[in-house]
Design an enzyme around this catalytic site. Structure first.
Site, PDB file in Angstrom:
ATOM      1  N   ARG A 102       0.880  -1.177   0.000  1.00  0.00           N
ATOM      2  CA  ARG A 102       0.000   0.000   0.000  1.00  0.00           C
ATOM      3  C   ARG A 102       0.908   1.215   0.000  1.00  0.00           C
ATOM      4  NH1 ARG A 102      -5.278   1.460   3.537  1.00  0.00           N
ATOM      5  NH2 ARG A 102      -6.096   0.101   1.922  1.00  0.00           N
ATOM      6  N   HIS A 129      -7.450   0.901  -6.376  1.00  0.00           N
ATOM      7  CA  HIS A 129      -7.656   0.037  -5.206  1.00  0.00           C
ATOM      8  C   HIS A 129      -8.324  -1.262  -5.689  1.00  0.00           C
ATOM      9  CE1 HIS A 129      -7.887  -1.138  -1.174  1.00  0.00           C
ATOM     10  NE2 HIS A 129      -8.709  -0.236  -0.655  1.00  0.00           N
ATOM     11  N   GLN A 132     -10.091  -3.816  -3.177  1.00  0.00           N
ATOM     12  CA  GLN A 132     -11.374  -3.327  -2.694  1.00  0.00           C
ATOM     13  C   GLN A 132     -12.466  -3.582  -3.734  1.00  0.00           C
ATOM     14  OE1 GLN A 132     -12.260  -1.662   0.365  1.00  0.00           O
ATOM     15  NE2 GLN A 132     -14.280  -2.136  -0.467  1.00  0.00           N
ATOM     16  N   ASP A 219     -17.101   7.671  -1.698  1.00  0.00           N
ATOM     17  CA  ASP A 219     -15.840   7.542  -0.953  1.00  0.00           C
ATOM     18  C   ASP A 219     -15.513   8.910  -0.360  1.00  0.00           C
ATOM     19  OD1 ASP A 219     -13.433   6.560   0.064  1.00  0.00           O
ATOM     20  OD2 ASP A 219     -12.371   6.649  -1.862  1.00  0.00           O
ATOM     21  N   CYS A 259     -16.325   1.858   0.683  1.00  0.00           N
ATOM     22  CA  CYS A 259     -15.132   1.056   0.987  1.00  0.00           C
ATOM     23  C   CYS A 259     -14.708   1.204   2.440  1.00  0.00           C
ATOM     24  CB  CYS A 259     -13.998   1.424   0.046  1.00  0.00           C
ATOM     25  SG  CYS A 259     -13.421   3.126   0.225  1.00  0.00           S
ATOM     26  N   ARG A 287     -13.754  -8.327   1.659  1.00  0.00           N
ATOM     27  CA  ARG A 287     -12.327  -8.066   1.423  1.00  0.00           C
ATOM     28  C   ARG A 287     -11.528  -9.331   1.733  1.00  0.00           C
ATOM     29  NH1 ARG A 287     -10.181  -2.988   1.640  1.00  0.00           N
ATOM     30  NH2 ARG A 287      -8.328  -4.101   0.893  1.00  0.00           N
TER      31      ARG A 287
HETATM   32  N1  NVA Z   1      -9.827   6.993  -1.350  1.00  0.00           N
HETATM   33  C1  NVA Z   1      -9.485   6.496  -0.029  1.00  0.00           C
HETATM   34  C2  NVA Z   1      -9.759   5.039   0.074  1.00  0.00           C
HETATM   35  C3  NVA Z   1      -9.458   4.433   1.423  1.00  0.00           C
HETATM   36  C4  NVA Z   1      -9.687   2.953   1.478  1.00  0.00           C
HETATM   37  C5  NVA Z   1      -8.026   6.809   0.269  1.00  0.00           C
HETATM   38  O1  NVA Z   1      -7.184   6.597  -0.620  1.00  0.00           O
HETATM   39  O2  NVA Z   1      -7.724   7.255   1.371  1.00  0.00           O
HETATM   40  N1   CP Z   2     -11.212   0.082   2.484  1.00  0.00           N
HETATM   41  C1   CP Z   2      -9.936  -0.041   2.917  1.00  0.00           C
HETATM   42  O1   CP Z   2      -9.015  -0.295   2.145  1.00  0.00           O
HETATM   43  O2   CP Z   2      -9.773   0.116   4.244  1.00  0.00           O
HETATM   44  P1   CP Z   2      -8.394   0.299   5.030  1.00  0.00           P
HETATM   45  O3   CP Z   2      -7.821   1.627   4.597  1.00  0.00           O
HETATM   46  O4   CP Z   2      -8.779   0.266   6.471  1.00  0.00           O
HETATM   47  O5   CP Z   2      -7.469  -0.829   4.648  1.00  0.00           O
END
Ligand code: NVA
Ligand code: CP
Length: 300
Positions: A102, A129, A132, A219, A259, A287
């Site tokens: 990540r 993502h 997800q 989101d 998500c 997930r």
């Molecule tokens: N768009 C959000 C998704 C989190 C799972 C982010 O990147 O923070």
């Molecule tokens: N939706 C998601 O990826 O959650 P986290 O950021 O908690 O991993």
């Protein structure tokens, strides 16, 4: 399938195969049928951003598959002190059987795959993502039976979630509509794919996008790394909220997905969130199952 870097790389058949395997693994887990497909395998999990779902579902997923997960915070790795990703990839390839990462730049994930020799899984970048959205597609199919004739709608920032939902939704044959402010549109590569594919509409009117929708996604307005823009984004996204008035435009049985984490009162009202909590937490649960399918496909 060697890696999961982005959904653009996957064929429709590969996506459906993953969803079928995810359903099977979910069934096996519910019925306590062991599935040690990754006995003796080790997954390194590199996190340059926070996570609840991704970390915990990958970690427990690996254990359920008989493997071993290794949590690697970028704060503690030499990568956090500037060791090049090319070198990190080659070193970790000598120890591990797979890497989940990540991070911010999609290029970093692509470079890990290019320079390493083990499977790489994208656990979220600024661009996409994919894990997800595999869980999201799994949840939609669980509730609706199939993707045929469905309209998926996304309201809000043209971010990593929007990019992956557009590609995933179109690849499995749904109609996809999105509403976002003009200054916050999805990635150009994704828009080029969507336009060439067909079945895609983009507008700056949430009500227009939601008309006749079978599933509505949203989101956060400010993603991880954009905390400094939060105030400016609150102004830009006012009106891009999933609320009761918006749902009036959708189909009566319309699902709502998020998500998570969610910001009640911003991209979604507390009322809509709670009314659709079962769907949203089924999505979060999925997930685990969808990622186990990815792990088995690339590392099995
Ligand atoms: N768009 C959000 C998704 C989190 C799972 C982010 O990147 O923070
Ligand atoms: N939706 C998601 O990826 O959650 P986290 O950021 O908690 O991993």
């Amino acid at each position: 399938m060697k890696h999961l870097l982005k959904l653009l790389d996957l064929s429709t058949e590969e996506i459906i195969d993953l969803l079928n395997l995810a359903d099977q693994l979910k069934y096996e887990r519910k019925h306590n049928i062991p599935h040690p497909h990754l006995q003796g395998k080790t997954l390194g999990m590199i996190f340059q951003k926070a996570s609840t779902r991704t970390r915990v579902s990958f970690e427990t997923g690996m254990v359920q598959l008989g493997g071993y997960p290794l949590f690697l915070s970028a704060n503690d790795l030499q990568i956090g002190r500037g060791e090049p990703v090319q070198d990190t990839a080659r070193v970790l390839s000598r120890y591990l059987d797979g890497i989940m990462i990540r991070t911010f730049a999609q290029q970093e994930v692509e470079d890990l795959a290019k320079y390493g020799s083990i499977p790489i899984i994208n656990g979220l970048t600024d661009f996409c993502h994919p894990c997800q959205v595999l869980a999201d597609l799994m949840t939609i199919r669980e509730y609706k039976g199939s993707f045929q004739g469905l309209k998926m709608c996304y309201i809000g920032d043209g971010n990593n979630m929007a990019n992956s939902l557009i590609v995933g939704g179109l690849k499995v044959g749904m109609e996809v509509s999105i509403a976002c402010p003009k200054a916050y549109q999805p990635d150009e590569k994704v828009l080029a794919f969507a336009k060439a594919n067909g079945g895609f509409t983009m507008t700056d009117s949430p009500i227009e996008a939601a008309a006749g929708a079978d599933v509505i996604f949203t989101d956060v307005w400010a993603s991880m790394g954009q905390e400094g823009e939060a105030q400016q984004r609150k102004i830009a996204f006012a009106g891009y909220q999933v609320n009761d008035a918006l749902l009036e435009a959708a189909n009566p049985e319309c699902m709502v997905q998020h998500c998570l984490p969610a910001h009640r009162g911003e991209e979604i009202t507390a009322e809509v969130f709670e009314a659709h909590a079962k769907e949203i937490f089924d999505e979060a649960e999925n997930r685990l199952h969808a990622q186990k399918a990815v792990l088995v496909k690339v590392m099995g």
